[in-house]
Design a protein around this motif. Structure first.
Motif, PDB file in Angstrom:
ATOM      1  N   GLN A  47       0.826  -1.201   0.000  1.00 33.00           N
ATOM      2  CA  GLN A  47       0.000   0.000   0.000  1.00 33.00           C
ATOM      3  C   GLN A  47       0.864   1.256   0.000  1.00 33.00           C
ATOM      4  OE1 GLN A  47      -3.143   0.026  -0.563  1.00 33.00           O
ATOM      5  NE2 GLN A  47      -3.356  -2.221  -0.472  1.00 33.00           N
ATOM      6  N   LYS A  48       2.032   1.210   0.683  1.00 36.44           N
ATOM      7  CA  LYS A  48       2.938   2.362   0.675  1.00 36.44           C
ATOM      8  C   LYS A  48       3.432   2.650  -0.747  1.00 36.44           C
ATOM      9  CE  LYS A  48       4.815   2.265   5.396  1.00 36.44           C
ATOM     10  NZ  LYS A  48       6.037   2.003   6.225  1.00 36.44           N
ATOM     11  N   VAL A  49       3.729   1.554  -1.487  1.00 34.70           N
ATOM     12  CA  VAL A  49       4.168   1.721  -2.871  1.00 34.70           C
ATOM     13  C   VAL A  49       3.074   2.387  -3.698  1.00 34.70           C
ATOM     14  CG1 VAL A  49       4.775   0.477  -4.990  1.00 34.70           C
ATOM     15  CG2 VAL A  49       5.792  -0.197  -2.814  1.00 34.70           C
ATOM     16  N   GLN A  55       1.127   9.715  -5.223  1.00 32.92           N
ATOM     17  CA  GLN A  55       1.698  11.030  -4.942  1.00 32.92           C
ATOM     18  C   GLN A  55       2.545  11.510  -6.111  1.00 32.92           C
ATOM     19  OE1 GLN A  55       3.696  10.069  -1.270  1.00 32.92           O
ATOM     20  NE2 GLN A  55       2.001  10.835   0.004  1.00 32.92           N
ATOM     21  N   GLN A  56       3.283  10.574  -6.750  1.00 33.00           N
ATOM     22  CA  GLN A  56       4.089  10.928  -7.909  1.00 33.00           C
ATOM     23  C   GLN A  56       3.205  11.353  -9.076  1.00 33.00           C
ATOM     24  OE1 GLN A  56       7.297  11.245  -8.101  1.00 33.00           O
ATOM     25  NE2 GLN A  56       7.382  11.669 -10.310  1.00 33.00           N
ATOM     26  N   VAL A  57       2.078  10.633  -9.294  1.00 33.77           N
ATOM     27  CA  VAL A  57       1.151  11.008 -10.359  1.00 33.77           C
ATOM     28  C   VAL A  57       0.594  12.400 -10.125  1.00 33.77           C
ATOM     29  CG1 VAL A  57      -1.094  10.468 -11.394  1.00 33.77           C
ATOM     30  CG2 VAL A  57       0.541   8.637 -10.954  1.00 33.77           C
ATOM     31  N   ILE A  58       0.179  12.675  -8.860  1.00 39.22           N
ATOM     32  CA  ILE A  58      -0.362  13.993  -8.532  1.00 39.22           C
ATOM     33  C   ILE A  58       0.670  15.079  -8.816  1.00 39.22           C
ATOM     34  CG2 ILE A  58      -1.124  15.462  -6.610  1.00 39.22           C
ATOM     35  CD1 ILE A  58      -2.364  12.924  -5.379  1.00 39.22           C
ATOM     36  N   TYR A  86      -1.394   9.397 -22.964  1.00 36.64           N
ATOM     37  CA  TYR A  86      -1.840   8.015 -23.194  1.00 36.64           C
ATOM     38  C   TYR A  86      -1.149   7.047 -22.238  1.00 36.64           C
ATOM     39  CZ  TYR A  86      -2.066   3.466 -25.512  1.00 36.64           C
ATOM     40  OH  TYR A  86      -2.227   2.139 -25.777  1.00 36.64           O
ATOM     41  N   GLY A  87       0.175   7.181 -22.131  1.00 35.35           N
ATOM     42  CA  GLY A  87       0.936   6.241 -21.327  1.00 35.35           C
ATOM     43  C   GLY A  87       0.633   6.338 -19.851  1.00 35.35           C
ATOM     44  N   ARG A  88       0.467   7.593 -19.331  1.00 36.79           N
ATOM     45  CA  ARG A  88       0.254   7.765 -17.895  1.00 36.79           C
ATOM     46  C   ARG A  88      -1.008   7.059 -17.431  1.00 36.79           C
ATOM     47  NH1 ARG A  88      -1.108  13.051 -17.395  1.00 36.79           N
ATOM     48  NH2 ARG A  88       0.966  13.842 -16.917  1.00 36.79           N
ATOM     49  N   TRP A  89      -2.128   7.309 -18.090  1.00 33.37           N
ATOM     50  CA  TRP A  89      -3.402   6.785 -17.590  1.00 33.37           C
ATOM     51  C   TRP A  89      -3.550   5.291 -17.842  1.00 33.37           C
ATOM     52  CZ3 TRP A  89      -4.725   9.625 -13.995  1.00 33.37           C
ATOM     53  CH2 TRP A  89      -4.594  11.011 -14.058  1.00 33.37           C
ATOM     54  N   ASN A  90      -2.899   4.786 -18.888  1.00 29.31           N
ATOM     55  CA  ASN A  90      -2.885   3.330 -19.054  1.00 29.31           C
ATOM     56  C   ASN A  90      -2.063   2.664 -17.961  1.00 29.31           C
ATOM     57  OD1 ASN A  90      -4.141   2.095 -21.657  1.00 29.31           O
ATOM     58  ND2 ASN A  90      -3.345   4.073 -22.303  1.00 29.31           N
ATOM     59  N   TYR A  91      -0.962   3.303 -17.583  1.00 26.89           N
ATOM     60  CA  TYR A  91      -0.120   2.755 -16.529  1.00 26.89           C
ATOM     61  C   TYR A  91      -0.849   2.788 -15.185  1.00 26.89           C
ATOM     62  CZ  TYR A  91       4.136   1.874 -13.827  1.00 26.89           C
ATOM     63  OH  TYR A  91       5.076   1.331 -12.993  1.00 26.89           O
ATOM     64  N   VAL A  92      -1.544   3.879 -14.913  1.00 24.79           N
ATOM     65  CA  VAL A  92      -2.300   3.993 -13.663  1.00 24.79           C
ATOM     66  C   VAL A  92      -3.364   2.911 -13.595  1.00 24.79           C
ATOM     67  CG1 VAL A  92      -3.912   5.436 -12.358  1.00 24.79           C
ATOM     68  CG2 VAL A  92      -1.848   6.446 -13.321  1.00 24.79           C
ATOM     69  N   THR A  93      -4.081   2.714 -14.691  1.00 29.67           N
ATOM     70  CA  THR A  93      -5.146   1.706 -14.718  1.00 29.67           C
ATOM     71  C   THR A  93      -4.580   0.311 -14.487  1.00 29.67           C
ATOM     72  OG1 THR A  93      -6.393   3.074 -16.263  1.00 29.67           O
ATOM     73  CG2 THR A  93      -7.022   0.768 -16.101  1.00 29.67           C
ATOM     74  N   ASP A  94      -3.456  -0.002 -15.151  1.00 29.46           N
ATOM     75  CA  ASP A  94      -2.831  -1.312 -14.963  1.00 29.46           C
ATOM     76  C   ASP A  94      -2.351  -1.494 -13.520  1.00 29.46           C
ATOM     77  OD1 ASP A  94      -3.290  -1.925 -17.586  1.00 29.46           O
ATOM     78  OD2 ASP A  94      -1.274  -1.369 -18.264  1.00 29.46           O
ATOM     79  N   PHE A  95      -1.837  -0.411 -12.933  1.00 28.28           N
ATOM     80  CA  PHE A  95      -1.293  -0.484 -11.579  1.00 28.28           C
ATOM     81  C   PHE A  95      -2.375  -0.829 -10.569  1.00 28.28           C
ATOM     82  CE2 PHE A  95       0.554   1.054  -7.639  1.00 28.28           C
ATOM     83  CZ  PHE A  95       1.891   0.693  -7.770  1.00 28.28           C
ATOM     84  N   PHE A  96      -3.581  -0.300 -10.787  1.00 30.48           N
ATOM     85  CA  PHE A  96      -4.669  -0.503  -9.831  1.00 30.48           C
ATOM     86  C   PHE A  96      -5.690  -1.535 -10.305  1.00 30.48           C
ATOM     87  CE2 PHE A  96      -3.124   3.675  -8.551  1.00 30.48           C
ATOM     88  CZ  PHE A  96      -3.043   3.517  -7.176  1.00 30.48           C
TER      89      PHE A  96
END
Length: 488
Positions: A47-49, A55-58, A86-96
């Motif tokens: 969860q810390k990760v 926080q980095q995305v924000i 494109y890359g940021r939001w795809n990465y966020v979606t995959d991460f969560f």
């Protein structure tokens, strides 16, 4: 012992067993507590990760120079902004991805953001626009990467991720040349101080294996494949099968002759009249595998190991030979046609015979199957009878498509049964191998046109020499690759 004593003994034994079990459970508690604490600490770390990532995305969004209020006039800046979005939001979606079921609000929010963000098709369209500008104004790849277009500089320049995207789009379009070029540039631009660089390296190497293989740069593809194995990334799971395929292709292509049609025709003109020609040394043996060959083994002469070319001597009995000849001579034959070519390619008469409902022909094909080791009945075209009169010939050709063509109708193997002797001429020659086979009644010539991946073998170029004196009769059968190796 009285019944009361027995009951008391049983009751006491039960209490002892119960006490022992309880003590065992208590003794196990510390170990169970340690395991639980370890799992809790692992989850806290996970969860810390995620929190750090959020926080980095924000931070990136707040500091992003390409916010909607910024005007983007330079095409390189526009393209980079699209790729970044494109890359940021795809990465966020995959991460969560694992959390979306537990947090429907997060999934809904991410879906809304993605639907209003840049899609991959938008990036492809923008890339076409960039390449059109480059073609029109003639600036170099380096100018494009650095953002120097017509003397006007961009705020940013292409980094490893943008270059990877260009290479990946090229790969999707099977443009292996550009895929290799842009992927190699991305590889050189990688900054390993970035957390994501290791994952991107894995993707780049995997793409380069495919693209270099598509360019037939097999040594280069092999080197990238071994780098993946050394790094042990996600692509390592399938790379061993890729390495085997690359090595097979290297073996397949390394010794192939670069022979022109004129050179083949010259060999054709030299070998056809040379009745004293001696073929490259082969080997002869009796093949007896299979019940049909147990009491009458096939007399096999190996003309070539690769490609497989064999001459089977005295293969057909007189009754079956007479049966086929009666069918051939009782029907009307037609002039041969070679995919629209004129008579400069082939002069012969042909007839097609349906064999599927013919018990005698089916039995003969079963013998061919046991001798060749490949299925024939139901896997081949109709039986073709060919007749070559005086001057009848067939110039050098190959029975299947060349490498890279559709394998669905590829002819994996050719079966040629000589039905007559020929007084002069009529030999079958393999121009690339220097092999000459004089026709003799009852002999069967068998060869494989492709490998087990469906790739046509140039060594199987062959020709039918002109008949000088006499008449040549032959029965031909072609076995289809896709029916023997459907999984390929």
């Amino acid at each position: 012992m009285t019944s009361i004593s027995v009951l008391l003994l049983l009751a006491f034994s039960g209490q002892v067993r119960g006490s022992v079990n309880s003590i065992a459970k208590i003794n196990n508690l510390p170990r169970m507590h340690d395991s639980l604490l370890a799992e809790i600490n692992h989850e806290i770390g996970r969860q810390k990760v995620k929190v750090a990532f959020l926080q980095q995305v924000i931070k990136e969004v707040e500091e992003e120079p390409y916010r909607p209020q910024h005007e983007l006039s330079h095409p390189v800046d526009q393209f980079i902004a699209m790729v970044y979005n494109y890359g940021r939001w795809n990465y966020v979606t995959d991460f969560f991805r694992d959390d979306l079921q537990e947090s429907p609000w997060l999934g809904k929010l991410l879906d809304e953001i993605k639907s209003n963000s840049v899609q991959i098709e938008d990036i492809k369209t923008a890339l076409v626009g960039l390449f059109d500008l480059q073609a029109l104004y003639g600036f170099s790849d380096q100018d494009l990467v650095s953002g120097n277009i017509l003397g006007v500089g961009s705020q940013r320049f292409f980094g490893a991720y943008e270059l990877y995207i260009i290479g990946n789009i090229s790969l999707e379009q099977e443009d292996y040349k550009n895929c290799s070029k842009w992927s190699k540039m991305a590889l050189h631009a990688l900054d390993f101080s970035e957390n994501w660089a290791r994952n991107l390296l894995d993707l780049l190497l995997d793409n380069l294996v495919t693209c270099e293989f598509g360019n037939e740069q097999f040594n280069s593809a092999l080197n990238y494949a071994y780098r993946i194995l050394d790094l042990g990334g996600n692509s390592a799971d399938h790379i061993e099968s890729d390495i085997k395929m690359i090595i097979d292709d290297m073996q397949f292509n390394q010794d192939y002759p670069q022979i022109s049609d004129d050179e083949r025709n010259a060999v054709y003109s030299k070998l056809c009249p040379d009745e004293s020609h001696i073929n490259p040394s082969g080997r002869c043996y009796l093949r007896s595998e299979g019940w049909r060959l147990t009491f009458s083994p096939a007399k096999v002469e190996v003309m070539s190991e690769f490609p497989r070319i064999e001459l089977w001597h005295h293969f057909i009995d007189d009754y079956t030979h007479q049966y086929i000849m009666e069918k051939a001579t009782s029907a009307e034959m037609k002039k041969s046609d070679v995919l629209g070519h004129d008579a400069n390619i082939r002069i012969s008469d042909i007839l097609w015979i349906e064999y599927h409902q013919d018990p005698l022909l089916k039995s003969f094909l079963r013998t061919i199957e046991q001798t060749s080791g490949i299925p024939v009945d139901g896997f081949s075209e109709l039986l073709q009878i060919a007749s070559y009169g005086i001057g009848g010939f067939y110039k050098p050709h190959i029975d299947t498509m060349t490498v890279g063509d559709d394998i669905e109708t590829a002819r994996f193997a050719t079966i040629m049964l000589y039905l007559s002797d020929v007084q002069k001429g009529g030999a079958t020659i393999f121009t690339d191998l220097g092999i000459r086979v004089a026709p003799a009644r009852g002999q069967l010539l068998f060869w494989e046109n492709t490998d087990k991946l469906g790739r046509g073998n140039p060594y199987t170029h062959h020709a039918a020499c002109p008949v000088a004196i006499g008449q040549k009769w032959a029965a031909n059968l072609w076995v289809h690759f896709s029916q023997i190796y459907p999984s390929n």
